[in-house]
Design an enzyme around this catalytic site. Sequence first.
Site, PDB file in Angstrom:
ATOM      1  N   SER A 143       0.845  -1.197   0.000  1.00  0.00           N
ATOM      2  CA  SER A 143       0.000   0.000   0.000  1.00  0.00           C
ATOM      3  C   SER A 143       0.882   1.249   0.000  1.00  0.00           C
ATOM      4  CB  SER A 143      -0.911  -0.012   1.233  1.00  0.00           C
ATOM      5  OG  SER A 143      -1.502   1.235   1.404  1.00  0.00           O
TER       6      SER A 143
ATOM      7  N   TRP B 259       2.277   1.653  -3.385  1.00  0.00           N
ATOM      8  CA  TRP B 259       1.228   2.145  -4.289  1.00  0.00           C
ATOM      9  C   TRP B 259       1.151   3.677  -4.221  1.00  0.00           C
ATOM     10  CZ3 TRP B 259      -3.133   5.132  -3.596  1.00  0.00           C
ATOM     11  CH2 TRP B 259      -4.020   5.171  -4.661  1.00  0.00           C
ATOM     12  N   HIS B 260       1.330   4.205  -3.005  1.00  0.00           N
ATOM     13  CA  HIS B 260       1.198   5.653  -2.848  1.00  0.00           C
ATOM     14  C   HIS B 260       2.324   6.421  -3.524  1.00  0.00           C
ATOM     15  CE1 HIS B 260      -1.865   4.706   0.165  1.00  0.00           C
ATOM     16  NE2 HIS B 260      -2.304   5.926  -0.075  1.00  0.00           N
ATOM     17  N   GLY B 261       3.506   5.857  -3.551  1.00  0.00           N
ATOM     18  CA  GLY B 261       4.566   6.615  -4.205  1.00  0.00           C
ATOM     19  C   GLY B 261       5.885   5.902  -4.196  1.00  0.00           C
TER      20      GLY B 261
ATOM     21  N   PHE C 271      -0.624  10.283  -6.964  1.00  0.00           N
ATOM     22  CA  PHE C 271      -0.538   8.818  -6.877  1.00  0.00           C
ATOM     23  C   PHE C 271      -1.228   8.186  -8.086  1.00  0.00           C
ATOM     24  CE2 PHE C 271      -0.978  10.158  -2.259  1.00  0.00           C
ATOM     25  CZ  PHE C 271       0.362  10.425  -2.156  1.00  0.00           C
TER      26      PHE C 271
END
Lengths: 464, 532
Positions: A315, A318-320, A464
Amino acid sequence: MLFNTIDFIVFLPIVVFIYYLLPQKGRWILLLLASYFFYGSWKLNYLAFIIISTVIDYACGLKMDKIVSKKKKKPFLILSLVSNLGLLFFFKYYNFFAENLNSGIASNFPILEDVILPVGISFYTFQTLSYSVDVYHSRQKAESHLGYFALYVSFFPQLVAGPIERFSNLTPQFKTEKKINYQNISNGLRLILFGLFIKMVIADNVSGIVEKVYETPLAYSSWDVLLSSFLYSFQIYSDFFGYSTIAIGSARLLGINLMDNFKTPYLSRNIAEFWQRWHISLSTWFRDYLYYPMGGNRVNKFKWYLNVLTIFIVSGIWHGANWTFIFWGALFGIVYILEKLASKYIAFAERNVFFNAILILKTFVLTTLIWVFFRSKSIDEAFEFLSRIFEFSSQSEAELIVPLYVWFSLSLFIISEFLLFNSRFDEKLNKIAFPLRWTIYSILLFSILVFSGVDDFPFIYFQF
Amino acid sequence: MIFRLYTFNFKLVILVKKIALRIIVLIVLLVGMNVIYSKFFYEDDLKKHSLNMFNSIQSIKPESDIIYLGESSNSTYSKHDKDKRTLGEFVSDYYPTLITSSVTKKAAHAGIFKHILSNIPESPKKRTVIVTLNLRSFSASWIYSKLETALQKEVILIQNRPDLLNRALLSFKDYDVLNEKERVKLLFNAWTNQRYHDLPFEFPYKHIKEWDKAKASIGIKGLNGKLSKKKTSLACNYIKRYAFQIDFENNPRIKDFNQIIQLGKERNWNLVFNIVPENLEKADFLVGENITYFMKENVKQLENYFTKKGVLVVNNLSIVEDSEFRDQMLTTEHYAEKGRKSVARSVAIAIKKFHQEKFSETNFKQFVYDYKPIQIDPFYTISKSEGNWEFSNDFEGDKVWGSPKNITSEKAFSGNKSGFALKGSIYGPSLIVNPKLSPQENLLGVIIKGKIFSENLNSHKTKIVIQAKSLENKIWKSFKVKNLIKHEKKWCDFTVTYQLPSWIKESKKVRIYLLNESKEKCYLDDFKVIFY
């Protein structure tokens, strides 16, 4: 095109008006064109990636649908995954990996300076992936109409920052005839009004304050740094919640219901609950497409810890593409596990109102401290920020000034959080009498028009 | 496309009925909100979000006869200036009986000026409005500058609309919102898409980017003969900011100035566009005459274009010399006192057309006579890429430069010998050159460098002297050694920069030497003289 711009305020009513003028069979064309226009207004070239992704997933879906054997379906699933994740990797993660590999093993991968991350690529990629996986598992029938499928991938209200919708929720709604409905229009407008308020009045005003402190935390007293970290918690929440609310409201004007993405997350008693209330569409995506396939909690304890940590770290990624996000995810994972381990000892507290309040406060403080990693540009910067807080120093070269109207609007927002616990603004307003309802509208409208931040702070989740 | 108007109309009627009351309530609310906002919040917002704009407008006296509107060229001064007033105030010196307002809005251009001008209270007088026309503001570098966002944001609140609407537009970011990457992209596109056309000479480059790239790869040499990154960067900046051809159809500044002309007609102004000076000398030295062609040609076209529209255009492009530009390593229009006064005089004389009887001469000529040019920091001095006219002497070889008696092996910074001077033998090493033999077309200045060892730093009598003479003119300029170095009895670096007069090529010789009338010896080594 951003939701909080004049362009969108002109664009949306035009789309809604034409939408209800058109017969059902023509509406998908309008919505698809509007969605491509909406996306193309950022960068026309990147529309190509959405179209490529759409065509590949559409074709893979149809192929998989015709095949019974999972083994034979697999190449098409892999094609879908590789093409979607390949694009995502190239734009979002390539430079991160290249930089780390270059410095770690002295490799010489070129750094791509001019690559601009296509807006919302993480969102629509996950949306299409869910479709491919569902078709592969035969949980979802493949869509034979390319237009509807393209619309599912690109539906403008939720295209660039979610909620990440499932095919089974969204596409049937496109196919069902929507009649003009006062309640839908009214609820949609309410949500847009409320979303604009929390984005423009709270997030945009708080952004500038928080930014100053994050730039030079050592110039501020520990209390100011701590205050700014709490303000950031509200900033990121109001920024993303505001966006999601406008998205849901905009879709509602078209008679389409999007899933709720937030349910008063800062009133959670523990991190597990927080993630059931925060960015729900992403949490459930990870749950359904990563956590469950890994075995979920039906594994031994050690594997379960590993599963939980994996989910949170993914996760974060996924954000960066930054170690700060990985650290942020890992911290949430660790705290999640620790709380689960401690849960049986504090189970009694959840039945007591006072202890509940303490637990909510504890979760909020923990979340706030973990957000520091999310907000910082590097791990060092995050630790510098946190160490400044725990120096408990009152010495400062700069003073954090929070204008009165920011406190006022923030207070209104916090009150609304309590009032809206487990419900939604539009629904809550249905139960309120006309004069009070319009008083609320007036306050929100006046605040948006007069007290909004004037500096441009794009939605945080756009990156994102 | 089949419209289902029959069902839609029916639904619409129901909807309209249902929302009619709400629309009325909303309109009433908005009107009320506008009143509340105007009364309680607008002024604060104006001071908060448009303070400079607010101040600029406030600074215009309603009874003004002359309004001078400028960007930073109006007010930026050198710390050496004795008179630090604005250029507009210098104009007012020529019209003491008229009321003049001098307004400065830094980094502004015609797109901002038009909003300031539209907010000036109207007057029955036939005003003279002088608007600064900055050539650089027509370039893509300025049009896509990151300063634009802040400027555009500032003008929203002062526009002629209901106050609440202005604030709402500010809230909804109805200004030029572009992030850094987007701006850079637009800029690069402009630099590559705008192709050179109709040039009266052969030119190897298609567009700014190509020229810039070529210049960057060739580079500019510094004083030490090595490539200087800073000077190369400055040369490239001249190309990026001036090597364009104005597109009169699409350039936003043209539209802005045309709107100002329209406003001027409506308000019956004597409209004057003041084309402010650019550093042509430096542009020529660093890039060559092609760049000055673009600068002059663009200005010529602007002058013709706006003159035809009835505006008095004052072309001051080339009236300020290099030494009067305050930022030697930037392409700005910031002038020292003489520069500002020269522009002001030019403008004041031009507007005699409107105020002949009010014109009054100032002491400008006396000021110019007494004026001492600014000593430019040698770090910023220019050096031609083709190589300068340079001379050096380390006193080790055959080069004597003056009397052999003034060479000694008592001390030396490098090698075994140095030059010296003291009372009784007051003329130390002297370089004597004939400027006519210089390979350079013009000699703008000279840089003198070397090492000095002085026995006594308190003496006023030890100097580096530059001497030249033509039939009508002469110079004798001295620089006291005590001001050039910090330590006595120690070898110290020194550098002197001097702007040569325009007649220097007419003189037969220039002599540069060490003069020491004191009793203590002063030694000189590694002496270097560079003409540029």
